[in-house]
Scaffold this motif. Structure first.
Motif, PDB file in Angstrom:
ATOM      1  N   PHE A 263      10.450  16.246  19.261  1.00 31.14           N
ATOM      2  CA  PHE A 263      10.953  17.594  19.464  1.00 31.14           C
ATOM      3  C   PHE A 263      11.688  17.673  20.791  1.00 31.14           C
ATOM      4  O   PHE A 263      11.325  17.014  21.767  1.00 31.14           O
TER       5      PHE A 263
ATOM      6  N   LYS B 109       6.998  12.487  14.802  1.00 27.47           N
ATOM      7  CA  LYS B 109       8.063  13.475  14.917  1.00 27.47           C
ATOM      8  C   LYS B 109       8.358  13.722  16.387  1.00 27.47           C
ATOM      9  O   LYS B 109       7.449  13.780  17.214  1.00 27.47           O
TER      10      LYS B 109
ATOM     11  N   ALA C  22      14.679  13.374  18.928  1.00 23.90           N
ATOM     12  CA  ALA C  22      14.751  14.813  18.674  1.00 23.90           C
ATOM     13  C   ALA C  22      16.134  15.238  18.203  1.00 23.90           C
ATOM     14  O   ALA C  22      16.277  16.137  17.379  1.00 23.90           O
TER      15      ALA C  22
ATOM     16  N   GLN D 177       8.148  17.312   7.022  1.00 21.61           N
ATOM     17  CA  GLN D 177       8.421  18.698   7.393  1.00 21.61           C
ATOM     18  C   GLN D 177       8.231  19.642   6.207  1.00 21.61           C
ATOM     19  O   GLN D 177       8.580  19.311   5.077  1.00 21.61           O
TER      20      GLN D 177
ATOM     21  N   GLN E  31      12.074  15.272  25.716  1.00 24.14           N
ATOM     22  CA  GLN E  31      11.499  15.163  24.384  1.00 24.14           C
ATOM     23  C   GLN E  31       9.977  15.158  24.471  1.00 24.14           C
ATOM     24  O   GLN E  31       9.407  14.738  25.472  1.00 24.14           O
TER      25      GLN E  31
ATOM     26  N   PRO F 277       6.910  25.558  16.551  1.00 28.12           N
ATOM     27  CA  PRO F 277       7.666  24.423  16.001  1.00 28.12           C
ATOM     28  C   PRO F 277       6.888  23.119  16.080  1.00 28.12           C
ATOM     29  O   PRO F 277       7.232  22.144  15.417  1.00 28.12           O
ATOM     30  N   LEU F 278       5.832  23.094  16.881  1.00 30.81           N
ATOM     31  CA  LEU F 278       5.063  21.873  17.054  1.00 30.81           C
ATOM     32  C   LEU F 278       4.086  21.686  15.896  1.00 30.81           C
ATOM     33  O   LEU F 278       3.639  22.646  15.273  1.00 30.81           O
TER      34      LEU F 278
END
Length: 378
Positions: A311, A309, A262, A90, A299, A48-49
């Motif tokens: 996460f 971004k 996030a 994204q 986060q 996901p990173l």
């Protein structure tokens, strides 16, 4: 007595299914640390990173956080060698200038899809016309070249019921300092609420585009469709709380970044400081630091101009900020560079015990001759 099961030898397909179900970044890190077999499965699974994209005219490299250069690369279906990357979104989308200052487009490095963007902005001016004893103010429009410094999108194209949600906002240099493009328009549009000076970064959050200036001025912009088919841009300045404006560290602020938290609930600003020994060493880089002014727990932040971004790590541990070598040097700097430095990259943990300790965990070479490094958001 039953023999304990050997979890290290689980079948790769089963481990892959388990790994993909782990939404927590911390759990994925623990998974990869179990043994060599589990680590191999983790590195072959989608992360996901973001990747770190390092474009240049010679070759484009990708670096994976917690993986490095040796892992499987993301597919680069379309790689324009001389393009300057202005922002990312994204799904593998980027805003690029294919010819450095011209040839703007939305580019998907996964699929190779391109959406052409205009190279001109429509400006609306007022001038006076004198007829006998009357003076009338008339509106007229003119088209001027647009030079994009950084950009972001409201959504990836196409989105929702159609491509109308794919609005692009850009920080520009020239006769306007901010411009907007909705699909179908032959020119960029601007707004009456102009920035006072130039902005350092922009983002899209909760239906609004936000920009921040070197004086900590925050502006919000919202677009709507006009009756005549054009778009209307509504903008206003936002008064920041005193906490946002208070000094957080000694030294000079050299960059500001905007991004959503996030959870998507909060708008975050990350300020980047550099130590300045004495009063004249404004180019000193050794004391670089990213500091927090938000409850930075659970986060991990990746900051960069037009590509930040956040996460969720899934725990209550202090957060971490990864940063690139993109210290702001003025509105014209990105258009006048023939070499983009990359020696000042790394991460900063928000641990109270080590508030200013920087980890040089990212590559520091090779430098690029075409574009600053940028986060590849998958």
């Amino acid at each position: 007595m039953a023999v304990a099961a050997d979890w290290t030898n689980l079948h790769q397909d089963l481990l892959t299914r388990i790994f993909v179900l782990l939404s927590c970044i911390t759990d994925r890190i623990r998974f990869s640390a179990m043994c060599k077999h589990w680590c191999s499965v983790a590195l072959q699974s989608p992360s996901p990173l973001p990747w770190l994209l390092m474009p240049s005219t010679a070759v484009t490299s990708c670096y994976r956080i917690f993986g490095g250069f040796s892992d499987p690369r993301p597919s680069l279906a379309d790689h324009p060698r001389r393009a300057r990357f202005c922002g990312s979104f994204q799904g593998g989308w980027f805003v690029v200038a294919l010819e450095q200052i011209r040839g703007h487009a939305l580019l998907n490095l996964r699929s190779g899809e391109r959406v052409q963007l205009p190279d001109r902005v429509r400006l609306r001016d007022r001038f006076s016309m004198k007829h006998v004893d009357d003076i009338h103010l008339k509106d007229y429009t003119r088209k001027c070249p647009v030079f994009i410094r950084a950009a972001t999108m409201a959504a990836a194209p196409p989105a929702g019921p159609g491509a109308s949600a794919c609005v692009v906002a850009a920080l520009t240099t020239g006769q306007t300092n901010i411009a907007f493009w909705p699909p179908g328009m032959d020119c960029w549009s601007t707004t009456k609420t102009e920035l006072r000076g130039d902005a350092q970064d922009l983002t899209f959050h909760d239906g609004w585009f936000y920009t921040v200036t070197p004086r900590d001025e925050l502006f919000g912009y919202k677009l709507s469709n006009h009756k005549d088919g054009t778009i209307k841009v509504r903008g206003h300045e936002i008064t920041l709380p005193e906490l946002w404006q208070a000094p957080l560290a000694s030294g000079e602020i050299v960059a500001r970044y905007l991004l959503s938290s996030a959870s998507g609930e909060d708008l975050l600003m990350v300020k980047r400081y550099v130590a300045v020994p004495g009063l004249h060493a404004a180019t000193e880089r050794s004391g670089l630091a990213c500091r927090r002014f938000y409850r930075m727990w659970g986060q991990v932040l990746f900051v960069g101009r037009g590509c930040s971004k956040a996460f969720d790590t899934g725990n209550r541990q202090p957060s971490c900020v990864y940063f690139l070598d993109d210290v702001y040097r003025g509105p014209m700097s990105v258009l006048q560079q023939d070499q983009y430095l990359c020696t000042d990259t790394g991460s900063l943990s928000c641990l109270p015990k080590y508030p200013d300790e920087i980890n040089r965990c990212l590559p520091q070479e090779p430098s690029s001759d075409s574009s600053p490094w940028i986060w590849y958001l998958q």
